[in-house]
Design a protein around this motif. Structure first.
Motif, PDB file in Angstrom:
ATOM      1  N   ARG A 122       0.836  -1.199   0.000  1.00  0.00           N
ATOM      2  CA  ARG A 122       0.000   0.000   0.000  1.00  0.00           C
ATOM      3  C   ARG A 122       0.874   1.254   0.000  1.00  0.00           C
ATOM      4  N   HIS A 123       0.263   2.378  -0.316  1.00  0.00           N
ATOM      5  CA  HIS A 123       0.981   3.647  -0.395  1.00  0.00           C
ATOM      6  C   HIS A 123       1.135   4.229   1.010  1.00  0.00           C
ATOM      7  N   GLY A 183       5.916   2.322  -1.417  1.00  0.00           N
ATOM      8  CA  GLY A 183       4.987   1.260  -1.776  1.00  0.00           C
ATOM      9  C   GLY A 183       5.627  -0.090  -1.495  1.00  0.00           C
ATOM     10  N   ASP A 228      -2.446   4.415   2.427  1.00  0.00           N
ATOM     11  CA  ASP A 228      -3.400   4.628   1.332  1.00  0.00           C
ATOM     12  C   ASP A 228      -4.297   5.840   1.592  1.00  0.00           C
TER      13      ASP A 228
END
Length: 185
Positions: free
Chosen positions: A51-52, A66, A152
Motif C-alpha cells: 500500500r501507499h 509502496g 493509502d
C-alpha cells in the motif's frame, strides 16, 4: 547497554497468555475488511505491504513508499518499516540512545526534522535484525503521534501508551496493548 540475559527472556515468554491462537473474550470482533490484533501471532511476523505509505512533518514529505513491511504481533497495532531509499535522508538526524527488542535486537533512533520543526527520536531501525526479521534490517519505522503517517491516504493514529510504535487504522480492531489496564499483556 547491558547484555540481555536469555534466561530472563525465556522466562517472560513462558508467561505469555496470548499468542494469536485464539481471541480472548474481551477482544473486539472484526467486521468484514478488518483484522483483529488478537489474530496476529507471537512471536511476531514480517509481512510485505504494497500500500501507499506517506509520512509528513508539517508540509514536508519525509517518506513515500509502496514497499513497506508490517510487523504483526499479538495485541499490537502493526508497525510499518520502510526501506531507506524511500525516506528523505535530509529529514533524519541521529539521536542518542538505544533500546532492545527480544526479537529484533538493538534499535537505533533518529530525530525527524523539516525546516524549523523537529520531532525527537521519532524514527528507529534495527540495523542488525536477523532471522525471521532480516526483512526489516536497516528499514525505518516512525512514531505517528507527532507525524502525519498515512496508509493509502488514511491518517494513522498512534498506538496508546507512547512506547509502542504501532499505527492504528480503521482496518484493525483491538483492544491494543499500551491502553490503560493492559500491562499484563
Amino acid at each position: 547497554m547491558a547484555p540481555i540475559d536469555s534466561s530472563e527472556i525465556e522466562a517472560a515468554r513462558a508467561g505469555w497468555h496470548y499468542r494469536g491462537a485464539h481471541r480472548p473474550p474481551f477482544a473486539i470482533s472484526p467486521q468484514p475488511g478488518q483484522e483483529s490484533v488478537w489474530d496476529y501471532p507471537r512471536p511476531p511476523v514480517c509481512v510485505p505491504d504494497r500500500r501507499h505509505i506517506q509520512i509528513y512533518l508539517g508540509d514536508r514529505l519525509v517518506a513515500d513508499s509502496g514497499a513497506a513491511v508490517r510487523v504483526l504481533e499479538t495485541a499490537g497495532a502493526p508497525t510499518f518499516y520502510l526501506p531507506p531509499g524511500d525516506i528523505d535522508a535530509g529529514c533524519l538526524r541521529p539521536a542518542r540512545g538505544v533500546s532492545f527488542c527480544e526479537w529484533k535486537g538493538a534499535a537505533r533512533y533518529w530525530h525527524v526534522i523539516a525546516g524549523a520543526d523537529t520531532v525527537t527520536a521519532a524514527a528507529w531501525a534495527y540495523p542488525d535484525a536477523g532471522g525471521r526479521f532480516a526483512a526489516i534490517a536497516g528499514y525505518l519505522a516512525f512514531y505517528c503521534a507527532e507525524l502525519d503517517c498515512r496508509v493509502d491516504g488514511e491518517r494513522a493514529r498512534p498506538q496508546s501508551g507512547g512506547f509502542y510504535g504501532g499505527w492504528v487504522t480503521d482496518e484493525i480492531v483491538g483492544p491494543f496493548k499500551g491502553e490503560p489496564g493492559t500491562s499484563g499483556w
